[in-house]
Enzyme design. Structure first.
Site, PDB file in Angstrom:
ATOM      1  N   SER A 103       0.819  -1.205   0.000  1.00 56.94           N
ATOM      2  CA  SER A 103       0.000   0.000   0.000  1.00 56.94           C
ATOM      3  C   SER A 103       0.855   1.257   0.000  1.00 56.94           C
ATOM      4  O   SER A 103       1.607   1.509  -0.923  1.00 56.94           O
ATOM      5  CB  SER A 103      -0.967  -0.037   1.189  1.00 56.94           C
ATOM      6  OG  SER A 103      -1.856   1.035   1.164  1.00 56.94           O
ATOM      7  N   ASP A 243      -3.073   6.346  -3.252  1.00 55.12           N
ATOM      8  CA  ASP A 243      -1.951   5.707  -2.587  1.00 55.12           C
ATOM      9  C   ASP A 243      -1.374   4.630  -3.497  1.00 55.12           C
ATOM     10  O   ASP A 243      -1.799   4.469  -4.643  1.00 55.12           O
ATOM     11  CB  ASP A 243      -2.348   5.167  -1.209  1.00 55.12           C
ATOM     12  CG  ASP A 243      -3.290   3.973  -1.274  1.00 55.12           C
ATOM     13  OD1 ASP A 243      -3.833   3.689  -2.355  1.00 55.12           O
ATOM     14  OD2 ASP A 243      -3.486   3.319  -0.222  1.00 55.12           O
ATOM     15  N   ASP A 245      -1.356   1.332  -3.853  1.00 57.34           N
ATOM     16  CA  ASP A 245      -2.152   0.274  -4.480  1.00 57.34           C
ATOM     17  C   ASP A 245      -3.519   0.776  -4.932  1.00 57.34           C
ATOM     18  O   ASP A 245      -4.361  -0.006  -5.360  1.00 57.34           O
ATOM     19  CB  ASP A 245      -2.291  -0.931  -3.550  1.00 57.34           C
ATOM     20  CG  ASP A 245      -3.008  -0.614  -2.247  1.00 57.34           C
ATOM     21  OD1 ASP A 245      -3.024   0.562  -1.848  1.00 57.34           O
ATOM     22  OD2 ASP A 245      -3.533  -1.550  -1.610  1.00 57.34           O
ATOM     23  N   ASP A 247      -6.176   1.808  -3.545  1.00 59.14           N
ATOM     24  CA  ASP A 247      -7.447   1.549  -2.886  1.00 59.14           C
ATOM     25  C   ASP A 247      -7.899   2.739  -2.055  1.00 59.14           C
ATOM     26  O   ASP A 247      -9.013   2.754  -1.528  1.00 59.14           O
ATOM     27  CB  ASP A 247      -7.401   0.270  -2.032  1.00 59.14           C
ATOM     28  CG  ASP A 247      -6.399   0.329  -0.894  1.00 59.14           C
ATOM     29  OD1 ASP A 247      -5.618   1.301  -0.809  1.00 59.14           O
ATOM     30  OD2 ASP A 247      -6.380  -0.612  -0.068  1.00 59.14           O
TER      31      ASP A 247
END
Length: 455
Positions: A103, A243, A245, A247
């Site tokens: 992440s 961010d 990743d 999500d």
């Protein structure tokens, strides 16, 4: 074998994912062992795997796939993707899913996010503890068969699904998007290619897990500076910050000012409640108290929960909530298998703005009621001692309510704060709000003085 040492296994299995530094804490051997355990705990015969742009991700994903094969499961490999694209694959294919990403963490980290079929959560209370314990014990190989690996492309279907949930129609918009060299650099061009009338100005769309421009962590103010400057420079209507990743998504208005995720939570909640009148809306305990107020005003039922996607998703399932928002920038949607999607949240913001005749700051003004500190992170040596001192300091005061749903929450009619430990880093996270800015700042400074005393 160092990564399979019990101390290391216990260290990297967090509350709702596996995360650590590469290769000393997470390597191919740990990934393979986790893949074997995941398949056996879930009883899965087929799973789907994706990964982000970090240099270690493809090899870790391949090792995990090998472990899953050894446990008898077939693997569908979707390759480079965002975490919400992996959730889409899990939901649309009806398969347990695995995403290799750390992440927003720095480049030296990687991790494993796992879910059951239809993106149902796997956290410590919903299967992750059993997976960890099986890794500790050493999971046996399958006696019957070794699974196979096939590749499948899902990006276009993912884009079409998102646009069916939040179609963007109305006036033309100029949009700056900062991917932070993360996975939005792959998904955003695919989404915006199907949005006629929307001009996209890309920032750092090159996939690079070493994050050469800034960390892909939009909750930290210094990582938003380039986006804010580009919005002002180009006269854009809105800025989007993803961010690593993708999500999570943070918004910046036409002035270059950060939009509180609580404000976006309230906006999206009102949109989703139009589709599902009277439905529950989840908000975590660090979200502004404006969120439950606005949800009630629009006929919804606000439900408060802990921080973290596995807790949010479980509570959404229990209450059949239409939507859930976290102040950290995670947004969850019932019609996206209760999973979080930064891109879907961004599309809701774009759709609301395209339908309006006012700038974003004016559109959002009714949803901004109380000044917020934003999240303040402090590295500490003894988090439990600090939390105990904070509680002792405030509990004795008149009109103060204390609870421990997640960390320490302290509130009065005029102000509230939460302090909790990070699940992935040695940090205490402080969030404060007040009836006015002076009140918020006074409480913030007093609480922060106790947290940082002796550092």
């Amino acid at each position: 074998m160092a990564t399979l040492d019990p101390d290391n296994i216990n260290a990297v299995f967090k509350a709702y994912d596996v995360r650590g530094t590469v290769p000393d804490q997470i390597d191919d051997e740990l990934a393979a062992a986790t893949g074997r355990a995941f398949v056996q705990v879930l009883g899965a015969d087929r799973i789907v795997i994706g990964y982000d742009m970090r240099p270690s991700s493809p090899t870790l994903a391949a090792a995990y796939a090998k472990g899953a094969n050894e446990a008898g499961a077939d693997v569908v490999l979707i390759g480079l993707c965002s975490t919400d694209e992996l959730y889409f694959a899990s939901g649309s294919l009806g398969l347990p899913g695995v995403m290799f990403t750390a992440s927003h963490n720095p480049a030296k980290y990687n991790g494993i996010k796992q879910c059951r079929a239809y993106a149902a959560p796997v956290g410590m209370e919903s299967g992750l503890a059993e997976i960890r314990d099986l890794v500790l014990q050493g999971s046996p190989l399958a006696e019957v068969k070794t699974g196979t690996v096939t590749e499948q492309e899902v990006l276009e279907d993912y884009v079409d699904h998102l646009l069916s949930l939040a179609p963007v129609q109305g006036r033309p918009l100029k949009v700056v998007a900062d991917a932070g060299n993360g996975m939005a650099g792959l998904t955003a061009p695919a989404v915006f290619a199907k949005l006629p009338g929307i001009e996209l100005i890309p920032l750092y769309f090159e996939l690079d897990g070493d994050f050469p421009n800034h960390e892909a962590n939009p909750i930290e103010a210094h990582n938003l500076v380039d986006l804010q400057a580009k919005v002002r420079e180009t006269g854009a209507d809105i800025g989007l910050a993803f961010d690593g990743d993708a999500d999570r998504c943070f918004l910046v208005d036409e002035r270059g000012e950060l939009v509180s995720p609580s404000t976006l939570t309230a906006l999206i909640a009102t949109r989703e409640l139009k589709k599902a009148p009277g439905a529950a809306v989840i908000h975590n305990l660090i979200t502004s108290r404006a969120v439950p107020e606005i949800v009630r005003e629009h006929g919804g039922n606000p439900v408060r929960t802990r921080v973290g996607h596995s807790f949010i998703k479980a509570t959404m399932a229990e209450t059949d909530a239409v939507f859930g928002g976290e102040h950290s920038g995670h947004f969850y949607f019932r019609d996206f298998w209760r999973a979080d999607s930064g891109m879907l949240a961004a599309l809701h913001g774009l759709a609301a703005l395209a339908e309006a005749d006012v700038p974003l700051s004016e559109l959002l003004a009714p949803y901004e009621r109380y000044p917020l500190s934003g999240e303040i992170n402090s590295t500490v040596a003894d988090a439990p001692a600090i939390l105990a001192e904070l509680e002792a300091t405030y509990r004795a005061r008149d009109g103060v309510t204390v609870d421990h749903l997640d960390g320490l929450s302290v509130s009065t009619p005029d102000w509230a704060f939460n302090v909790r430990s990070s699940n992935t880093e040695p940090l205490l996270r402080l969030n404060v709000e007040g009836k006015d800015r002076a009140t918020m700042e006074q409480v913030r400074d007093e609480a922060l003085a106790i947290i940082t005393k002796g550092l």
